[in-house]
Design an enzyme around this catalytic site. Structure first.
Site, PDB file in Angstrom:
ATOM      1  N   ASP A  15       0.805  -1.226   0.000  1.00 36.53           N
ATOM      2  CA  ASP A  15       0.000   0.000   0.000  1.00 36.53           C
ATOM      3  C   ASP A  15       0.838   1.278   0.000  1.00 36.53           C
ATOM      4  OD1 ASP A  15      -2.262  -1.632   0.066  1.00 36.53           O
ATOM      5  OD2 ASP A  15      -2.253  -1.688   2.255  1.00 36.53           O
ATOM      6  N   LYS A  18       1.634   1.961  -5.086  1.00 33.31           N
ATOM      7  CA  LYS A  18       2.160   1.373  -6.331  1.00 33.31           C
ATOM      8  C   LYS A  18       1.252   1.655  -7.515  1.00 33.31           C
ATOM      9  CE  LYS A  18       2.207  -2.579  -4.244  1.00 33.31           C
ATOM     10  NZ  LYS A  18       2.023  -2.171  -2.842  1.00 33.31           N
ATOM     11  N   GLY A  42      -4.484  -4.540  -3.764  1.00 32.13           N
ATOM     12  CA  GLY A  42      -5.500  -3.556  -4.119  1.00 32.13           C
ATOM     13  C   GLY A  42      -4.761  -2.284  -4.478  1.00 32.13           C
ATOM     14  N   HIS A  43      -4.794  -1.901  -5.746  1.00 33.18           N
ATOM     15  CA  HIS A  43      -4.012  -0.757  -6.224  1.00 33.18           C
ATOM     16  C   HIS A  43      -4.960   0.323  -6.722  1.00 33.18           C
ATOM     17  CE1 HIS A  43      -0.511  -3.781  -7.142  1.00 33.18           C
ATOM     18  NE2 HIS A  43      -0.781  -3.678  -5.858  1.00 33.18           N
ATOM     19  N   GLN A 223       2.035  -6.200  -3.179  1.00 27.51           N
ATOM     20  CA  GLN A 223       2.451  -6.255  -1.780  1.00 27.51           C
ATOM     21  C   GLN A 223       3.722  -5.395  -1.599  1.00 27.51           C
ATOM     22  OE1 GLN A 223       1.488  -9.531  -3.356  1.00 27.51           O
ATOM     23  NE2 GLN A 223      -0.472  -8.722  -2.726  1.00 27.51           N
TER      24      GLN A 223
HETATM   25  P1  GDP Z   1      -0.861   0.190  -3.524  1.00 29.36           P
HETATM   26  O1  GDP Z   1      -1.437  -1.084  -3.025  1.00 29.36           O
HETATM   27  O2  GDP Z   1       0.596   0.305  -3.250  1.00 29.36           O
HETATM   28  O3  GDP Z   1      -1.208   0.467  -4.961  1.00 29.36           O
HETATM   29  O4  GDP Z   1      -1.545   1.348  -2.645  1.00 29.36           O
HETATM   30  P2  GDP Z   1      -3.116   1.483  -2.342  1.00 29.36           P
HETATM   31  O5  GDP Z   1      -3.783   1.972  -3.572  1.00 29.36           O
HETATM   32  O6  GDP Z   1      -3.647   0.254  -1.701  1.00 29.36           O
HETATM   33  O7  GDP Z   1      -3.074   2.576  -1.195  1.00 29.36           O
HETATM   34  C1  GDP Z   1      -2.552   3.848  -1.420  1.00 29.36           C
HETATM   35  C2  GDP Z   1      -3.660   4.884  -1.131  1.00 29.36           C
HETATM   36  O8  GDP Z   1      -3.097   6.169  -1.034  1.00 29.36           O
HETATM   37  C3  GDP Z   1      -4.688   4.978  -2.240  1.00 29.36           C
HETATM   38  O9  GDP Z   1      -5.933   5.238  -1.659  1.00 29.36           O
HETATM   39  C4  GDP Z   1      -4.218   6.159  -3.078  1.00 29.36           C
HETATM   40  O10 GDP Z   1      -5.272   6.819  -3.745  1.00 29.36           O
HETATM   41  C5  GDP Z   1      -3.657   7.052  -2.005  1.00 29.36           C
HETATM   42  N1  GDP Z   1      -2.534   7.881  -2.461  1.00 29.36           N
HETATM   43  C6  GDP Z   1      -1.514   7.540  -3.297  1.00 29.36           C
HETATM   44  N2  GDP Z   1      -0.612   8.540  -3.396  1.00 29.36           N
HETATM   45  C7  GDP Z   1      -1.072   9.533  -2.585  1.00 29.36           C
HETATM   46  C8  GDP Z   1      -0.560  10.829  -2.230  1.00 29.36           C
HETATM   47  O11 GDP Z   1       0.505  11.265  -2.658  1.00 29.36           O
HETATM   48  N3  GDP Z   1      -1.300  11.560  -1.351  1.00 29.36           N
HETATM   49  C9  GDP Z   1      -2.474  11.121  -0.822  1.00 29.36           C
HETATM   50  N4  GDP Z   1      -3.121  11.900   0.036  1.00 29.36           N
HETATM   51  N5  GDP Z   1      -2.988   9.901  -1.147  1.00 29.36           N
HETATM   52  C10 GDP Z   1      -2.288   9.133  -2.001  1.00 29.36           C
HETATM   53  P1  IMO Z   2      -0.893  -4.308  -2.143  1.00 27.02           P
HETATM   54  O1  IMO Z   2      -0.417  -4.875  -3.449  1.00 27.02           O
HETATM   55  C1  IMO Z   2      -0.985  -4.604   2.185  1.00 27.02           C
HETATM   56  C2  IMO Z   2      -0.817  -8.630   3.905  1.00 27.02           C
HETATM   57  C3  IMO Z   2      -2.048  -9.040   4.684  1.00 27.02           C
HETATM   58  C4  IMO Z   2      -1.401  -9.953   5.717  1.00 27.02           C
HETATM   59  C5  IMO Z   2      -0.314 -10.651   4.909  1.00 27.02           C
HETATM   60  C6  IMO Z   2      -0.705 -12.017   4.370  1.00 27.02           C
HETATM   61  O2  IMO Z   2      -2.196  -3.595  -2.221  1.00 27.02           O
HETATM   62  O3  IMO Z   2       0.184  -3.511  -1.479  1.00 27.02           O
HETATM   63  P2  IMO Z   2      -2.284 -12.779   2.372  1.00 27.02           P
HETATM   64  O4  IMO Z   2      -3.748 -12.583   2.150  1.00 27.02           O
HETATM   65  O5  IMO Z   2      -1.424 -12.239   1.295  1.00 27.02           O
HETATM   66  O6  IMO Z   2      -1.937 -14.188   2.711  1.00 27.02           O
HETATM   67  O7  IMO Z   2      -1.961 -11.937   3.710  1.00 27.02           O
HETATM   68  O8  IMO Z   2      -0.008  -9.801   3.830  1.00 27.02           O
HETATM   69  N1  IMO Z   2      -1.071  -8.174   2.508  1.00 27.02           N
HETATM   70  C7  IMO Z   2      -1.078  -6.892   2.140  1.00 27.02           C
HETATM   71  N2  IMO Z   2      -0.950  -5.766   2.884  1.00 27.02           N
HETATM   72  N3  IMO Z   2      -1.109  -4.528   0.837  1.00 27.02           N
HETATM   73  C8  IMO Z   2      -1.207  -5.646   0.096  1.00 27.02           C
HETATM   74  O9  IMO Z   2      -1.207  -5.612  -1.251  1.00 27.02           O
HETATM   75  C9  IMO Z   2      -1.226  -6.898   0.739  1.00 27.02           C
HETATM   76  N4  IMO Z   2      -1.322  -8.180   0.323  1.00 27.02           N
HETATM   77  C10 IMO Z   2      -1.205  -8.947   1.413  1.00 27.02           C
HETATM   78  O10 IMO Z   2      -2.681  -7.934   5.274  1.00 27.02           O
HETATM   79  O11 IMO Z   2      -0.771  -9.189   6.701  1.00 27.02           O
HETATM   80 MG    MG Z   3      -2.955  -1.764  -1.806  1.00 29.94          MG
END
Ligand code: GDP
Ligand code: IMO
Ligand code: MG
Length: 420
Positions: A15, A18, A42-43, A223
């Site tokens: 998170d 990415k 979840g991206h 991840q």
């Molecule tokens: P990922 O799994 O690495 O793709 O990250 P996620 O999408 O799960 O979580 C990142 C969250 O931060 C998302 O809700 C994005 O919309 C938000 N986000 C990303 N970059 C920024 C930023 O520079 N500022 C703020 N406020 N939110 C951001």
């Molecule tokens: P993105 O790509 C954050 C974490 C889970 C748990 C551990 C194992 O959005 O960054 P799993 O279901 O993979 O066996 O869970 O890994 N986890 C993540 N945490 N972002 C993710 O994906 C994750 N994918 C798995 O919360 O701690």
């Molecule tokens: Mg994510």
């Protein structure tokens, strides 16, 4: 002519942002490829009114000409994949560009049941998985019981492999009656596999013909490094390789194919699920980061644990990935803090401790505090326009991590970016 694979990877516990960073880099590539993980990822991407939360499909879905590839190291839930494609089609994405490697493994409904049962059995020692069957699907792959997407194309073979894997699950379970009805599951999976058929390709040929044609491929991490099965905070990790090494094993290429590696770091740290988190703030300061950063899981909606930037963990991640540069996200979230902390060391008594020891109770962290900044920086687009305190924070991170930060994000939308 031969192409090259660059990479954008998460260097914390997932998170890091990415999705939005891959969406930005993707404009310079022909193909964006996932090399590991499944729909535990979840991206999020925000472009104008369009807001996507991608699970399996690479984060270049909103670039109309980029090819999207779910590579051999991934695990695919057939129903989830088809739903995701349907949702993307609804917002006008041409999903014929999405291809899945025949060597990727499928996640069965059994795997979700096994994942949740195993978490219940662990009780207080649970991992805090996403409950999506990822661990059991990878375990079956390593046990040589798993079913590849390619094997779903031959109905007789698929039926017989399903029977074998179900028999193994029944043998392993105390109460097999909680598994889904076999006949129903078999027919449903056959129907789903038929619908996905045209998107399944020879995963090795897909990558190598494109490299031979000089195409530029961007590998998208899922991840994060500290969730990596080999080098993360084991056992509180996911079941795939999230580090740069996973690109080779997950796409079927040698290290000589890998070019630039960009590591993504959030300006602070978050983690979903259980396990060590040395820089965690279990107080109002952590709550403030969660609220300001809207730190709630994209897949499960769980509140993310929040803490200061951890320079020890970031340096470790940078070396594991051989990263060339960093993209720093969510700098805007730190605005308004009187002071901003950075964890610069871990100790147990007199001795320096490692991340692996970080779960233990007799563990201390060293925190360096820098002045914060009051200004809202979300509209800033040039480094020189950042408040001096924010510039000092960035340059301190660069020197602690030992890498240049080439891109900062200051908001979730596509253009909320500052190039160094
Ligand atoms: P990922 O799994 O690495 O793709 O990250 P996620 O999408 O799960 O979580 C990142 C969250 O931060 C998302 O809700 C994005 O919309 C938000 N986000 C990303 N970059 C920024 C930023 O520079 N500022 C703020 N406020 N939110 C951001
Ligand atoms: P993105 O790509 C954050 C974490 C889970 C748990 C551990 C194992 O959005 O960054 P799993 O279901 O993979 O066996 O869970 O890994 N986890 C993540 N945490 N972002 C993710 O994906 C994750 N994918 C798995 O919360 O701690
Ligand atoms: Mg994510």
């Amino acid at each position: 002519m031969s192409g090259r694979i660059d990479a954008v990877l998460g260097m914390q516990w997932g998170d890091e942002g990415k999705g939005r960073i891959v969406d930005w880099y993707a404009r310079d590539y022909d193909v964006v490829a996932r090399f590991g993980g499944g729909d535990n990822a979840g991206h999020r991407i925000e472009v104008g009114e369009t807001k996507l939360a991608l699970r399996l499909v690479p984060s270049a879905a909103l670039h109309p000409t980029v090819e999207l590839f779910v590579g051999s190291g991934c695990v695919v839930n057939l129903e989830g994949a088809l739903d995701e494609l349907a949702r993307l089609a609804e917002v006008g994405v041409d999903t014929s560009r999405v291809k899945f490697s025949d060597r990727a493994h499928i996640v069965l409904p059994d795997h979700g049941v096994l994942d949740r049962a195993s978490e219940n059995a662990r009780g207080a020692g649970r991992i805090g998985t996403t409950g999506r069957g990822i661990g059991p699907a990878y375990a079956d792959r390593v046990s040589r019981l798993g079913i590849t997407l390619g094997e779903t194309l031959d109905e007789r073979e698929f039926r017989s492999r399903l029977r074998a894997i179900r028999a193994a699950h029944e043998r392993a379970m105390q109460d097999p009656s909680i598994l889904p009805d076999f006949a129903e599951m078999e027919e449903r999976l056959l129907a789903l596999a038929l619908r996905l058929r045209s998107a399944i390709v020879d995963g090795v040929a897909y990558v190598h013909t494109r490299l031979a044609a000089g195409k530029r491929i961007l590998a998208e991490g899922a991840q994060g490094t500290l969730l990596d099965i080999s080098f993360g905070s084991y056992p509180f990790v996911t079941s795939s390789q999230c580090t740069a090494g996973g690109i080779c094993t997950g796409l079927g290429v040698g290290p000589s194919a890998i070019g630039r590696v960009i590591g993504i770091l959030k300006a602070y740290t978050t983690r979903v699920g259980e396990g060590p988190f040395p820089s965690e703030l279990r107080d109002a300061a952590g709550d403030r980061l969660r609220e300001a950063g809207r730190e709630f899981g994209t897949v499960t909606g769980r509140p993310r644990r929040c803490g200061w930037f951890d320079a020890v963990a970031a340096r470790y991640a940078a070396s594991l990935n051989g990263a060339h540069a960093v993209a720093l996200t969510k700098l805007d979230v730190l605005s308004g803090l009187d002071r901003v902390g950075i964890v610069t060391g871990y100790h147990r008594g007199e001795s320096v401790a490692s991340l692996v020891e970080a779960g233990r109770s007799d563990f201390d962290v060293e925190i360096e505090y820098l002045d914060g900044w009051a200004e809202d920086i979300s509209a800033v687009r040039r480094p020189d326009d950042l408040p001096a305190a924010a510039r000092r924070y960035i340059s301190r991170l660069e020197s602690l991590v030992g890498l240049p930060i080439e891109l900062f994000s200051v908001g979730p939308e596509r253009d909320s970016l500052i190039r160094a």
